[in-house]
Design a protein around this motif. Structure first.
Motif, PDB file in Angstrom:
ATOM      1  N   GLY A  50      96.809  85.404  64.366  1.00 31.39           N
ATOM      2  CA  GLY A  50      95.842  86.586  64.539  1.00 31.39           C
ATOM      3  C   GLY A  50      96.831  87.932  63.941  1.00 31.39           C
ATOM      4  N   HIS A  51      96.297  88.818  64.578  1.00 24.51           N
ATOM      5  CA  HIS A  51      96.710  90.171  63.809  1.00 24.51           C
ATOM      6  C   HIS A  51      97.822  90.839  64.770  1.00 24.51           C
ATOM      7  CE1 HIS A  51      93.626  90.019  60.600  1.00 24.51           C
ATOM      8  NE2 HIS A  51      92.674  89.688  61.937  1.00 24.51           N
ATOM      9  N   HIS A  52      98.065  89.832  65.865  1.00 27.08           N
ATOM     10  CA  HIS A  52      99.175  90.797  66.742  1.00 27.08           C
ATOM     11  C   HIS A  52     100.598  90.357  66.432  1.00 27.08           C
ATOM     12  CE1 HIS A  52      95.545  91.339  68.724  1.00 27.08           C
ATOM     13  NE2 HIS A  52      95.434  90.072  68.924  1.00 27.08           N
ATOM     14  N   ASN A  53     101.009  89.498  65.840  1.00 26.75           N
ATOM     15  CA  ASN A  53     102.401  89.056  65.769  1.00 26.75           C
ATOM     16  C   ASN A  53     102.461  88.801  63.981  1.00 26.75           C
ATOM     17  OD1 ASN A  53     104.028  88.902  68.110  1.00 26.75           O
ATOM     18  ND2 ASN A  53     102.105  87.876  68.658  1.00 26.75           N
ATOM     19  N   THR A  54     103.487  89.325  63.349  1.00 19.78           N
ATOM     20  CA  THR A  54     104.032  88.862  62.134  1.00 19.78           C
ATOM     21  C   THR A  54     104.596  87.520  62.378  1.00 19.78           C
ATOM     22  OG1 THR A  54     104.457  91.138  61.606  1.00 19.78           O
ATOM     23  CG2 THR A  54     105.810  89.384  60.456  1.00 19.78           C
ATOM     24  N   GLY A  55     104.489  86.516  61.486  1.00 17.87           N
ATOM     25  CA  GLY A  55     105.126  85.206  61.220  1.00 17.87           C
ATOM     26  C   GLY A  55     106.663  85.496  60.913  1.00 17.87           C
TER      27      GLY A  55
END
Ligand code: BES
Ligand code: MN
Ligand code: ZN
Length: 473
Positions: free
Chosen positions: A364-369
């Protein structure tokens, strides 16, 4: 805006906004009657995430009071302190607020003050460059901080925000302004006595054999560019290497993307913009580090000269690549940038890229991979992200995934099928990293926000700056 902490005599202190940050159950040090009413009515309890702004009570000389909840005093998390810092910054940059006073509170630690400086800087940002006649709201920016004990941390956070705001501005600029040449020129605008910047054009890259990178810009009328920033402020230690994907517009090329939402592909240079934001902040903070940073800039367009699916190119490393999908172009510019930067003998490499839509599906938009070949480096980056509330989450890489890149016609294909798209993209990059600790940040989900609040976020500049500040000692 003047930001200060007033230790004594809060009731008589004349200010536009008096901020009172409180853990649950703790009484306010000022305006006792008003506070009692708020708590009795259930308007405020000190829970994390709570903030209540009220016009001046008769009890104080302040024009406005802001009560901010910190949550349980025994477990003040980075998240709770960050939420409080955000609430304070939002209220502080409102129009008409010139003087902000923070009531002293022992629960507030150094991490809080860095986040406060960061959010004061981030909230004041407003994109204006391409408006013609529209009247825009103005935010009150921080002019002076008078917070004696914590001045350094607030200022540090504020410098990090200026870096992140550069990242946001470059991300938000349309691709008809922010071309590969424009982006590479931004590197030349950075200034520090210990910073040297070199920009390579297509001829220079051809000499180096960067045919993978060059293949991405074949269909474009814009010349591809590679900007190299060498920051030598750290004595004779091996440099930290940073690499950013700078696709100033990603149409997908001949593997053309669908039209809906394609405007957002102007953000496909946010990896490069992050590198520039970090380098600006590193210069401003005069970090005692050696850093070598490269941004790989190109525009991915279809045309009669564009790369076609099935074309085979030879990368700078000598490995050949069958380009099965011209929309998997980020890895094609990054692989040559990775080969290039290893010639600088770095101690570690961190690359950042809006690399895969699959990363948005996974996280999603919460964590950078975050992916990579080195547990210690990955852990350092994950921890720095948690401190800055600019979090990342690690995904694995291994040979089973790497196999998905096998090609019948070249050393590898540039795609690994639908499954585990973020991982196979990282596997592709890992084939170009020899023996250096390396981490890859897939920021496709975190670099910008879609919808009504469309715009670049400046992530992961805070993560990287917290990491570099720790490295700087
Ligand atoms: N820039 C995109 C990735 C992207 C997509 C970022 C959507 C943010 C939002 C990248 O160049 C791309 O197109 N990747 C492809 C890879 C695929 C062809 C293997 C993707 O994710 O679909
Ligand atoms: Mn693409
Ligand atoms: Zn892309």
């Amino acid at each position: 805006m003047l930001f200060n902490i007033s230790p004594a005599n809060l009731s008589d202190h004349a200010t536009d906004l008096l901020v009172i940050a409180l853990p649950t159950g703790e009484p306010a040090p000022v305006a006792a009657n008003l506070f009692q009413t708020l708590t009795a009515q259930g308007d405020f309890s000190g829970k994390s995430g709570e903030s209540v702004s009220v016009p001046a009570a008769a009890e104080t000389a302040a024009k406005r009071l802001l009560f901010v909840g910190l949550g349980d005093a025994d477990k003040l998390t980075a998240k709770a302190l960050d939420k409080a810092a955000q609430a304070i910054a939002s209220a502080a940059v409102k129009k008409g607020i010139e003087r902000v006073t923070l009531a002293p509170q022992s629960a507030l630690n150094a991490g809080f003050y860095r986040q406060l400086g960061l959010h004061l800087g981030l909230k004041a940002y407003q994109y204006t460059q391409t408006f013609g006649t529209k009247e825009l709201p103005t935010a009150s920016t921080l002019a002076r901080i008078d917070v004696p004990e914590h001045l350094d941390e607030v200022q540090r956070g504020h410098q990090i925000a200026q870096g992140a705001n550069l990242t946001r501005e470059l991300g938000n600029l349309p691709a008809n302004t922010c071309t590969p040449t424009y982006l590479a020129n931004q590197a030349k605008q950075l200034s520090h006595p210990k910073l040297n910047v070199e920009v390579l054009g297509e001829d220079a890259m051809r000499q180096l054999g960067m045919h993978s990178l060059l293949s991405v810009g074949h269909g474009s009328d814009q010349e591809s560019q590679l900007a190299v920033m060498r920051f030598t402020n750290g004595g004779d230690e091996a440099p930290i290497a940073l690499v950013g994907k700078g696709i100033t517009f990603d149409t997908g090329g001949i593997s053309l993307k669908p039209g809906a939402g394609m405007d957002e592909m102007k953000y496909d240079m946010c990896g490069a913009a992050t590198v520039l934001g970090v380098m600006q902040a590193a210069c401003e903070l005069d970090l005692p580090l050696n850093i070598v940073a490269v941004i790989a800039c190109a525009e991915n367009m279809p045309s009669g000269r564009a790369t076609k699916p099935g074309d085979v190119v030879t990368s700078m490393s000598g490995q050949t690549i069958e380009i099965l999908n011209t929309d998997a172009e980020g890895r094609l510019v990054l692989c040559d940038a990775l080969t290039f930067i290893q010639q600088e003998n770095p101690s570690c490499i961190v690359d950042m890229a809006t690399l895969t839509g699959a990363c948005i599906i996974a996280l999603g938009h919460h964590n950078t991979g975050l992916l990579g070949n080195d547990d210690a480096l990955a852990d350092e980056l994950l921890a720095a992200g948690r401190d800055a509330m600019d979090t990342a989450w690690r995904l694995p890489i291994s040979e089973e995934y790497d196999k998905q890149l096998d090609s019948n016609f070249a050393d590898m294909g540039n795609i690994g099928g639908r499954d585990a798209g973020t991982i196979t993209a990282a596997c592709f990059l890992s084939r170009f990293v020899k023996n250096t600790p390396w981490a890859h940040l897939d920021i496709a989900g975190t670099a910008w926000t879609s919808g009504k609040a469309k715009g670049a976020t400046g992530r992961p500049v805070p993560l990287l700056m917290n990491w570099l500040l720790k490295r700087a000692g």
